[in-house]
Design a protein around this motif. Sequence first.
Motif, short mmCIF file in Angstrom:
data_model
loop_
_atom_site.label_atom_id
_atom_site.label_comp_id
_atom_site.label_asym_id
_atom_site.label_seq_id
_atom_site.Cartn_x
_atom_site.Cartn_y
_atom_site.Cartn_z
N LEU A 272 -6.17 2.93 14.46
CA LEU A 272 -4.93 2.19 14.74
C LEU A 272 -3.70 2.96 14.25
N ALA A 273 -3.83 3.57 13.06
CA ALA A 273 -2.67 4.28 12.49
C ALA A 273 -2.19 5.39 13.40
N ASP A 274 -3.11 5.97 14.18
CA ASP A 274 -2.72 7.09 15.06
C ASP A 274 -2.00 6.61 16.31
N CYS A 275 -2.00 5.31 16.55
CA CYS A 275 -1.34 4.78 17.76
C CYS A 275 0.16 4.58 17.55
N GLY A 276 0.64 4.79 16.32
CA GLY A 276 2.08 4.67 16.08
C GLY A 276 2.47 3.33 15.47
N LEU A 277 3.68 3.34 14.91
CA LEU A 277 4.17 2.20 14.14
C LEU A 277 4.29 0.91 14.98
N ASP A 278 4.82 1.03 16.20
CA ASP A 278 5.00 -0.17 17.05
C ASP A 278 3.65 -0.84 17.33
N GLU A 279 2.69 -0.01 17.63
CA GLU A 279 1.36 -0.52 17.95
C GLU A 279 0.74 -1.23 16.72
N VAL A 280 0.97 -0.65 15.54
CA VAL A 280 0.45 -1.26 14.31
C VAL A 280 1.06 -2.65 14.14
N TRP A 281 2.38 -2.75 14.32
CA TRP A 281 3.05 -4.04 14.17
C TRP A 281 2.54 -5.05 15.20
N GLN A 282 2.39 -4.59 16.43
CA GLN A 282 1.92 -5.52 17.47
C GLN A 282 0.52 -6.03 17.15
N TRP A 283 -0.34 -5.11 16.72
CA TRP A 283 -1.70 -5.53 16.38
C TRP A 283 -1.66 -6.53 15.22
N ALA A 284 -0.84 -6.18 14.21
CA ALA A 284 -0.78 -7.01 13.00
C ALA A 284 -0.29 -8.43 13.33
N LEU A 285 0.74 -8.52 14.14
CA LEU A 285 1.31 -9.84 14.48
C LEU A 285 0.33 -10.67 15.31
N ARG A 286 -0.40 -10.01 16.17
CA ARG A 286 -1.39 -10.73 17.01
C ARG A 286 -2.59 -11.19 16.21
N ASN A 287 -2.96 -10.40 15.19
CA ASN A 287 -4.24 -10.66 14.54
C ASN A 287 -4.15 -11.22 13.13
N TRP A 288 -2.95 -11.40 12.63
CA TRP A 288 -2.81 -11.85 11.23
C TRP A 288 -3.52 -13.19 10.98
N SER A 289 -4.28 -13.24 9.90
CA SER A 289 -4.89 -14.51 9.52
C SER A 289 -4.93 -14.60 8.00
N MET A 290 -4.24 -15.60 7.46
CA MET A 290 -4.19 -15.77 6.00
C MET A 290 -5.58 -16.07 5.45
N THR A 291 -6.43 -16.71 6.26
CA THR A 291 -7.76 -17.09 5.75
C THR A 291 -8.62 -15.86 5.48
N ARG A 292 -8.26 -14.71 6.04
CA ARG A 292 -9.06 -13.51 5.78
C ARG A 292 -8.62 -12.78 4.51
N VAL A 293 -7.49 -13.19 3.93
CA VAL A 293 -6.99 -12.45 2.76
C VAL A 293 -7.86 -12.80 1.54
N PRO A 294 -8.42 -11.81 0.88
CA PRO A 294 -9.26 -12.09 -0.29
C PRO A 294 -8.40 -12.47 -1.51
N ALA A 295 -8.96 -13.30 -2.38
CA ALA A 295 -8.21 -13.70 -3.57
C ALA A 295 -8.02 -12.51 -4.51
N ARG A 296 -9.03 -11.65 -4.56
CA ARG A 296 -8.97 -10.48 -5.45
C ARG A 296 -9.55 -9.29 -4.74
N ARG A 297 -9.11 -8.10 -5.11
CA ARG A 297 -9.70 -6.88 -4.57
C ARG A 297 -10.29 -6.13 -5.74
N GLN A 298 -11.56 -5.80 -5.65
CA GLN A 298 -12.18 -5.03 -6.75
C GLN A 298 -11.84 -3.55 -6.61
N ALA A 299 -11.81 -3.08 -5.34
CA ALA A 299 -11.63 -1.64 -5.13
C ALA A 299 -10.20 -1.22 -5.47
N PRO A 300 -10.06 -0.16 -6.27
CA PRO A 300 -8.71 0.34 -6.56
C PRO A 300 -8.12 1.05 -5.35
N CYS A 301 -6.86 1.42 -5.43
CA CYS A 301 -6.17 2.09 -4.33
C CYS A 301 -5.75 3.48 -4.82
#
Length: 305
Positions: A272-301
């Motif tokens: 997705l990142a290679d499709c460009g910024l506009d495409e990322v935003w479009q995908w994100a707006l279409r697919n966003w779901s708060m229920t998928r957000v985890p309460a905690r993330r174990q993996a560091p960044c």
Amino acid sequence: MVESAHSPPVGRFAPSPSGPLHFGSMVAALGSCLSARSRQGRWLLRIEDVDVPRSVPGAAEGILRTLEAFGFAWDGDVIWQSRRTAAYREAFARLEAEGHLFGCACTRKEMADSTLTRDGTRRYPGTCRAGLPAGREARAWRLRVPPGRIAFVDGIQGGIDEDVSAEVGDFVLLRADGLFAYQLAVVVDDAETGVTEVVRGADLLDSTARQIVLQRMLAYPTPAYAHLPVATNGAGEKLSKQTLARSVEGARPAQVLVDALDFLGQGPPPGLADCGLDEVWQWALRNWSMTRVPARRQAPCPAYA
Ligand code: GLU
């Protein structure tokens, strides 16, 4: 006006200008923006420079530049807390007139033995609640917190229940240096700008019950809350200015956003990142779901630490 459950939400992102945006703040910007925008809501931007001594010159402008470069577009003008002192003063005066405030002479040193609350501030032992000790002058002004538990359901963290009066005690609204406290500024700003949902990092979860206490005393509505998982470095510390988290300025925006979507459990497709910024935003707006957000993330960044 009574908010209907179906009116479009009003969200906000409220960075403190203490340094450049790091991955953790980008996660909060993205989560709050997508939550509002995916439901045709408004998304406001507020620079939290109420704490003037902690604001770094130029940091706010850098934050605005970075947000724009990453494709964020906010509604209306940027709200600057440093220009809203009159509104805080008015709310403060209202609380004072209703007898909800008291002057406190205690110094930090005098409170050093007091229990630490979960967010590292000292629990106020109530020393000046019934009046200043003889010969002492008020340094700060505190809210007389009523007894009782504050319960709310967080959209990500679930049921939260806190007894502010027992666990935190009477907290400061006007600081010894003459500045209004973060808790008062946030509550007044959220209410006056019509914010209906607060989506922010879970490091602020401990402030929420305090803010609800204030909302009730000021007869403001309580917004919906959703506290996002906190991004950490390899040592398990929250990414922040203190842990010298790297700025996202200069990183490839599309990649950072995709990594933030992944961090928020949204499952962006490979490539997705290679499709460009506009495409990322479009995908994100279409697919966003708060229920998928985890309460905690174990993996560091590590890439952004
Ligand atoms: N200014 C706070 C921060 O940058 C966020 C406050 C809030 O979202 O309520 O951590």
